[in-house]
Structure formats: C-alpha cells, structure tokens
Scaffold this active site. Structure first.
Site, short mmCIF file in Angstrom:
data_model
loop_
_atom_site.label_atom_id
_atom_site.label_comp_id
_atom_site.label_asym_id
_atom_site.label_seq_id
_atom_site.Cartn_x
_atom_site.Cartn_y
_atom_site.Cartn_z
N GLY A 64 -25.62 18.66 13.82
CA GLY A 64 -26.45 18.82 15.01
C GLY A 64 -25.66 18.59 16.28
O GLY A 64 -24.42 18.66 16.29
N ASP A 65 -26.37 18.28 17.36
CA ASP A 65 -25.74 18.12 18.66
C ASP A 65 -24.73 16.98 18.67
O ASP A 65 -23.68 17.08 19.31
CB ASP A 65 -26.81 17.86 19.72
CG ASP A 65 -27.81 19.01 19.81
OD1 ASP A 65 -27.42 20.15 19.50
OD2 ASP A 65 -28.96 18.76 20.18
N GLY A 66 -25.04 15.89 17.97
CA GLY A 66 -24.12 14.76 17.94
C GLY A 66 -22.80 15.11 17.29
O GLY A 66 -21.73 14.69 17.75
N VAL A 78 -21.45 18.17 17.11
CA VAL A 78 -20.74 19.03 18.07
C VAL A 78 -20.11 18.18 19.16
O VAL A 78 -18.93 18.35 19.50
CB VAL A 78 -21.69 20.07 18.69
CG1 VAL A 78 -20.96 20.89 19.75
CG2 VAL A 78 -22.27 20.99 17.62
N ASP A 104 -23.01 29.83 33.65
CA ASP A 104 -23.18 30.21 35.06
C ASP A 104 -22.36 29.35 36.02
O ASP A 104 -22.43 29.51 37.24
CB ASP A 104 -24.65 30.16 35.47
CG ASP A 104 -25.26 28.77 35.37
OD1 ASP A 104 -24.57 27.84 34.91
OD2 ASP A 104 -26.45 28.61 35.72
N LEU A 111 -22.73 26.28 36.76
CA LEU A 111 -23.56 25.31 37.49
C LEU A 111 -24.26 24.36 36.53
O LEU A 111 -24.50 24.70 35.36
CB LEU A 111 -24.61 26.04 38.33
CG LEU A 111 -24.10 26.91 39.48
CD1 LEU A 111 -25.23 27.77 40.03
CD2 LEU A 111 -23.49 26.05 40.59
N ASP A 154 -26.05 10.94 22.50
CA ASP A 154 -25.21 9.78 22.20
C ASP A 154 -24.92 8.99 23.47
O ASP A 154 -24.81 9.56 24.56
CB ASP A 154 -23.88 10.23 21.58
CG ASP A 154 -24.04 10.72 20.15
OD1 ASP A 154 -25.08 10.42 19.53
OD2 ASP A 154 -23.13 11.41 19.65
#
Length: 280
Positions: free
Chosen positions: A46-48, A50, A201, A203, A258
């Site tokens: 998951g995001d952690g 990555v 983008d 930003l 995290d």
C-alpha cells in the site's frame, strides 16, 4: 528484462508468479540499494510500502508499477490502478513496448535539515492524529473503514491549534483542525481531502480546515470521500509550489500515512520526480 519486487512483510512471495513471463527475471529484494541494470520495480503493498522506497525510486528513476496489496492503496488508485488485474494489464503493456510510463511529481517535507518524500498527502493536526490512531489498529480494521473511525475519535479529542500557513501568495493565521497538503487527491482509504490535486501539475493542493463547531464537522466528515467538504466556509483550498506550516505548539506531521516529523515544516514539490507504470 530484470525487475525487482518489493513486498510488504504481510504479502506472500507467491503474488509475483502472475507477473513472471518468459524473458523476465523478477527477484524479491528488501530495497533497491546497490541495484543496477533494473528495467522496472514492482511494489506489492500500500501507500506505506511505496513511501518507504521513494528515495531510491526517485534517485534511480526506475519505472515503477504499484500492485495494490495494502490497506488503503490510495496512490495506486490515484494512478488508475484499482485492482491487481489492472496492474497486471499495465505490466503486460510495459513488457510489450514501454509506452505506458508516466513521469509524476513528488512532495517533499523539509524540517530540521531532513527531507522526506511523499506521493499522496502530508497532514498536520487532527488528520495526523487520526493516522497515528489508525496505525495502531489491526490491519483488517485499518483496511475496512479504520481511518474513518480513527478520524471520528480524533475529532472528539483534538482541540484546534493556532496555525500559520504561508505561501508566496497568501498567509493564513488562525486556530485550525488540520492542514492537508496533497500531491495526489486522496488518502485514508479513499478520502478525497485534496480532490483537485494532480500528481503531474507541478503544484501542491492545500486544504486548511479552520475552527468550527465539532458537531458540524462531524456531519461533514463523510463528505470528504467525494470532496464535499470544500463547500464549508471554514475550509480554504488553494495551490502553491511551496508552503510553510507553523503551529502554536509542536505537532506531528504524517506523510502517506506514516510519521514524518514535527512542525515547523516547509513542504515543496519536485517535478517529474518519479516514473510510474500506468494503465494504457
């Protein structure tokens, strides 16, 4: 073709079998340190997961495929990868002609001489406290509404803090529940806290939720799943290349779910910092 597979500790090594093919050598690695001649990196988590590999992925510019196998998978979904099957088709396309590689931005948190990269959202205040609570939950609960439960618990306990949010164009100084800074549009298992954020983008999207009646905020928490919170007059939403956040008392900042550091912080964007394999 040589590829590295980076697995969350709870993911079985057997998951990579579907991605093996003739002419492809995939080796399971703990990290990318010292890796050379890699054609791609596959992240099963998951995001952690990555988040932990971002420094090496950014440094080596290795085309990266995220296979959603975590509790939230917000980064994968922000890239259009909502299932293992979609990631498998993207991998097959990459194997065929490498035409589906996209360069995206990364956020960078700078504090006390350190730099912490993030791909989704960094937050200070109530949402950081919610992250801390969610991380203490069992994995099955965290992946099935745990962040929402943690957010509701944090809402009850958290008291608004005087915050100063400063960009080149504006300055906000007032008591606030939280500040979220998004490189992508979602976190916490689908909460679109920065719904207009695009990862390419150049930003950052900044969402400041000022002090308001807790009952009113409680009613609005579910609307974050589709960005409805932006209609609250106590919510300010804008874009910038860089933002500085200071708080009356030291607060924790969480990035991609995290713990990253404590305030004060400066958050910027690194353009075209990561190469990702996406659906064709």
């Amino acid at each position: 073709m040589i590829a590295a597979a980076l697995l969350h500790p709870d993911v079985s090594p057997r998951v990579i079998d579907r991605f093996r093919d003739s002419g492809v050598e995939i080796s399971i690695q703990d990290n990318l340190e010292g890796s050379t001649n890699l054609s791609a990196a596959l992240i099963f988590g998951g995001d952690g997961t990555v988040h932990r590999h971002l420094p090496q992925l950014h440094e080596q510019k290795i085309p990266t495929l995220v296979v959603p196998a975590g509790s939230g998978n917000d980064f994968a979904k922000a890239l259009g990868i909502r299932s293992v099957e979609i990631s498998l088709r993207a991998w097959q396309q990459f194997r065929a002609d490498s035409s589906n590689v996209r360069e995206i931005d990364l956020g960078v948190v700078r504090a006390r001489g350190e730099e912490i990269l993030f791909c989704c959202v960094a937050g200070v205040g109530m949402d950081a406290e919610a992250n801390a609570r969610a991380n203490r939950m069992p994995q099955w609960l965290k992946g099935h509404g745990g962040y929402v439960l943690a957010a509701l618990q944090s809402l009850v306990a958290f008291k608004p803090v005087e915050m100063r949010v400063k960009t080149a164009q504006r300055e906000i100084r007032r008591p606030a529940f939280f500040v979220a800074v998004g490189n992508a549009h979602r976190y916490g298992g689908g909460m679109k806290v920065t719904p207009r954020a695009l990862p390419d983008d150049g930003l950052l999207d900044i969402c400041v939720v000022s002090k308001l009646n807790k009952l009113k905020l409680l009613c609005w928490v579910p609307t974050i799943f589709f960005g409805g919170h932006l209609r609250l007059k106590q919510v300010e939403y804008f874009q910038a290349e860089q933002v500085r956040i200071e708080t009356e008392r030291e607060l924790e900042l969480y990035a991609d779910g995290d713990f990253a550091c404590k305030t004060p912080v400066e958050i910027g964007v690194i353009r075209r910092a990561l190469r990702v394999i996406v659906p064709a």
